[in-house]
Design an enzyme around this catalytic site. Structure first.
Site, PDB file in Angstrom:
ATOM      1  N   LYS A 197       0.854  -1.207   0.000  1.00 21.67           N
ATOM      2  CA  LYS A 197       0.000   0.000   0.000  1.00 21.67           C
ATOM      3  C   LYS A 197       0.886   1.252   0.000  1.00 21.67           C
ATOM      4  O   LYS A 197       1.967   1.214  -0.592  1.00 21.67           O
ATOM      5  CB  LYS A 197      -0.950  -0.011   1.213  1.00 21.67           C
ATOM      6  CG  LYS A 197      -1.968  -1.160   1.132  1.00 21.67           C
ATOM      7  CD  LYS A 197      -3.148  -0.922   2.054  1.00 21.67           C
ATOM      8  CE  LYS A 197      -4.188  -2.008   1.856  1.00 21.67           C
ATOM      9  NZ  LYS A 197      -5.384  -1.771   2.687  1.00 21.67           N
TER      10      LYS A 197
ATOM     11  N   ALA B 106      -1.754  -6.993   3.775  1.00 21.54           N
ATOM     12  CA  ALA B 106      -1.132  -5.665   3.775  1.00 21.54           C
ATOM     13  C   ALA B 106      -0.702  -5.272   5.185  1.00 21.54           C
ATOM     14  O   ALA B 106       0.423  -5.571   5.597  1.00 21.54           O
ATOM     15  CB  ALA B 106      -2.071  -4.634   3.178  1.00 21.54           C
TER      16      ALA B 106
ATOM     17  N   ILE C  93     -11.521  -5.228   4.769  1.00 20.86           N
ATOM     18  CA  ILE C  93     -10.152  -4.763   4.509  1.00 20.86           C
ATOM     19  C   ILE C  93      -9.681  -3.850   5.624  1.00 20.86           C
ATOM     20  O   ILE C  93     -10.363  -2.908   5.990  1.00 20.86           O
ATOM     21  CB  ILE C  93     -10.083  -4.050   3.140  1.00 20.86           C
ATOM     22  CG1 ILE C  93     -10.327  -5.070   2.028  1.00 20.86           C
ATOM     23  CG2 ILE C  93      -8.735  -3.369   2.949  1.00 20.86           C
ATOM     24  CD1 ILE C  93     -10.349  -4.487   0.633  1.00 20.86           C
TER      25      ILE C  93
ATOM     26  N   GLY D 204      -8.338  -8.442   6.017  1.00 13.04           N
ATOM     27  CA  GLY D 204      -8.317  -8.718   7.454  1.00 13.04           C
ATOM     28  C   GLY D 204      -7.440  -9.881   7.883  1.00 13.04           C
ATOM     29  O   GLY D 204      -7.465 -10.281   9.054  1.00 13.04           O
TER      30      GLY D 204
ATOM     31  N   HIS E 263      -8.103  -3.007  -7.105  1.00 10.38           N
ATOM     32  CA  HIS E 263      -8.053  -3.065  -5.638  1.00 10.38           C
ATOM     33  C   HIS E 263      -9.159  -2.177  -5.073  1.00 10.38           C
ATOM     34  O   HIS E 263      -9.523  -1.178  -5.687  1.00 10.38           O
ATOM     35  CB  HIS E 263      -6.685  -2.588  -5.142  1.00 10.38           C
ATOM     36  CG  HIS E 263      -6.510  -2.825  -3.672  1.00 10.38           C
ATOM     37  ND1 HIS E 263      -6.969  -1.955  -2.728  1.00 10.38           N
ATOM     38  CD2 HIS E 263      -5.983  -3.867  -3.000  1.00 10.38           C
ATOM     39  CE1 HIS E 263      -6.702  -2.437  -1.523  1.00 10.38           C
ATOM     40  NE2 HIS E 263      -6.101  -3.602  -1.663  1.00 10.38           N
TER      41      HIS E 263
ATOM     42  N   GLU F  40     -11.992 -10.067  -2.027  1.00  9.52           N
ATOM     43  CA  GLU F  40     -11.773  -9.181  -0.884  1.00  9.52           C
ATOM     44  C   GLU F  40     -13.039  -8.418  -0.525  1.00  9.52           C
ATOM     45  O   GLU F  40     -13.299  -7.361  -1.102  1.00  9.52           O
ATOM     46  CB  GLU F  40     -10.671  -8.157  -1.197  1.00  9.52           C
ATOM     47  CG  GLU F  40      -9.307  -8.757  -1.408  1.00  9.52           C
ATOM     48  CD  GLU F  40      -8.217  -7.719  -1.138  1.00  9.52           C
ATOM     49  OE1 GLU F  40      -7.311  -8.004  -0.343  1.00  9.52           O
ATOM     50  OE2 GLU F  40      -8.293  -6.619  -1.714  1.00  9.52           O
TER      51      GLU F  40
END
Lengths: 223, 223, 223, 223
Positions: free
Chosen positions: B11, B201, B145, B180, B92, B140
């Site tokens: 990210k 991430a 997220i 998550g 994304h 996702e």
């Protein structure tokens, strides 16, 4: 931004990547020092770090009004600042954004100490942007971009009226001219019409001898 | 993409830039070799070149379906290919694009020999993307997220149904799970439910010891 | 939607507003009854109520996946249903929307008992939409819309391949052809190539005698 | 637009459709005449014709800067003019558009003789819009819309500063206040702070006795 200024938009020309992109930045640096004229380069994002190493002032081609954190695929202003760019361009005709977005980029850039160069497609838009007090506005009639027909010759009134309109809102905002600028004469004319610099892409980037074109344009700025 | 796979989305966390970003790539490389498990990293655009130098497979966080040329502020697939990325992520949740855009990215990526990992927010979207035959799809659910609640625990049915739905359209498309995912157990569960890898991430990027988290997750993938 | 079908897109032609729009709906009604062929009209939003009064089936030119409530400037499906439209068109080339938006429109339309006719610009998009199971898909190559060159002649393979692609995903989804359809022959050819109806705009709307054009096209559908 | 003015946004509330929408327009007409105060209503597109028949001034909830012709699913200004609306609203928080779009709507509206009421979410945007010289600007902090907390009480400085900012750009542009306005006191306060009218939706539209609320607000405007 010191004026008169030459801003070189690398766009995504192949010549702007890798070694040839670095070479153009080195020409910019050398000629800038030789003539004592400000030259700013706008490399693609992946090339920003290596171009900054050359020691020439760098603007990013676009940026998002974000700090570090949970965002993906965007270009945070805060990271650009730390990497060492001097400023950012927003609203280029090939990367248009909403005027609200421009407002946020200018606001956060000021906090971070970054300069902003905002492109404007017409005088109405230029005036609205001037209210937001960016470092500079580039007047670029979209139909002339990449056309080889210089704004300073094909639409001189855009420059004269645009300069007047922007300065009437805020006299501190610098006004550059862009679109179709190809040679000494186009630059000289742009300055004569009241602009404080030019934004150039293909004329330099795909030239056989980019250093010659840069030098010629810098001479026109100095005149 | 070799499966099972761990994909690390840098990210725009501060830790993904500069030396600390390189360090995380070095961890990824070492652990990948030690356990013989594929690890892919997704650094910010300005960091792509230095991370590629580490010798770890790199995916870009986003890309535009463009070759070199007159575009500004975009990320051309053709340049990414030459710089040495192995693939690109599109859609994304923090960089959503239209499905037509996805179709164009997949088409040009195939021509250039780049892999594509496409994020999907629900099963309907995953099926539509599967028709386009990307290398992989990451399921996702946006609401999970960055939540610390793993998709594999909070919404296991998304994974089981998603895998089945995608494979019913095209069994060659790989399916990853994301959102998550924080620890060994989350990863193990995601694999158990039928996914072929995970997209992670914050659990890695803002960890005190990212190498420990990477190693733990790789062990879960290997199990 | 009963097939074969003629769908008349009023667009925003002046002739589609006021009395002349009502007259065209009356022609559609009369000819539909005379030949026992389904004709659907798509008037502008402000004209929907008066055209419904004519007693001809009406589709809206666009709709938003919304119920009644706090939204401004949008076209809620729920209100359209209560007003008496039979269905809605989405993703017309002059009103493109994201595929996710299409998914939501189809889902809510089914709940409300409204039909959906979704335009698709190419076969990839048509297949993705077919997964969502609308009532019908209209194949409309954008470059032929309003061109006077009929899709059924200029790009017959779009129809044959499109019909096959959609039916391979879901055989219940009807496939119409649109773009450039002007006369008896264009319609006959479209049907011969496997489509189940046509979507026509300017050929009828700006004709001197729209009733003659409608009748001619209906004869071609019946053949 | 005569000031002080009450603008009633029907939004897409069920109560704004059909007979109950007409009834509210009739109340507006009666109370407007009784108190000699301007009241403008903004019905949904499908209801515009029947509400215009009531004889009350009508603004559309949104419009596209288009004439008649080959467009689908949009709302051409030219058609609205012929149908008899007096003006259009653009950039409502539930229908945001780019500032360039606003510029085009204002420009074409002037040519056609239509008034424009442009919503602005903050003072920066209000100033930019003022440069375009619309008939009026409505200051509406998005976070207060539908909140029941009136802008005139929760953020009075938005009104005072907004009025001053807009008038400093162009003193002819009228400034209304909106968001959360519910009763006599909220309206009185908005006027006291310098606004020239109010934009109200739910407080009237979902009231048990909309005529009582309209009358109360008109009294506050008259004070």
């Amino acid at each position: 931004m010191r004026t008169p200024v030459l801003v070189i938009n690398y766009k995504n020309y192949r010549q702007g990547y890798g070694d040839s992109g670095i070479r153009i930045a080195e020409y910019a640096k050398k000629i800038s020092e030789q003539y004592d004229v400000e030259i700013i380069v706008m490399p693609p994002f992946t090339e920003i770090r290596s171009i900054i190493n050359v020691g020439v002032p760098v603007y990013a081609q676009h940026a998002d009004p974000l700090g570090y954190g949970a965002s993906t695929g965007s270009i945070p202003l805060e990271a650009l600042k730390d990497i060492g760019v001097r400023g950012v361009v927003v609203n280029h005709s090939e990367k248009r954004v909403d005027l609200r977005f421009i407002a946020k980029v200018i606001e956060l850039s000021k906090k971070l100490g970054l300069e902003t160069l905002v492109c404007a497609e017409d005088i109405n838009v230029a005036k609205m942007i001037a209210l937001l007090e960016p470092e500079a506005i580039a007047l670029e009639p979209p139909e002339l971009i990449g056309s080889g027909r210089a704004v300073s010759k094909a639409k001189p009134e855009i420059i004269t009226e645009g300069v007047q309109a922007v300065k009437s809102i805020n006299s501190k905002v610098k006004v550059l001219a862009g679109a179709g600028i190809t040679n000494y004469e186009d630059v000289a004319k742009a300055i004569e019409l009241g602009s404080e610099g030019v934004l150039v892409a293909s004329a330099i980037m795909i030239a056989e001898k980019p250093d010659k074109v840069i030098e010629e344009m810098v001479k026109a700025l100095k005149k």
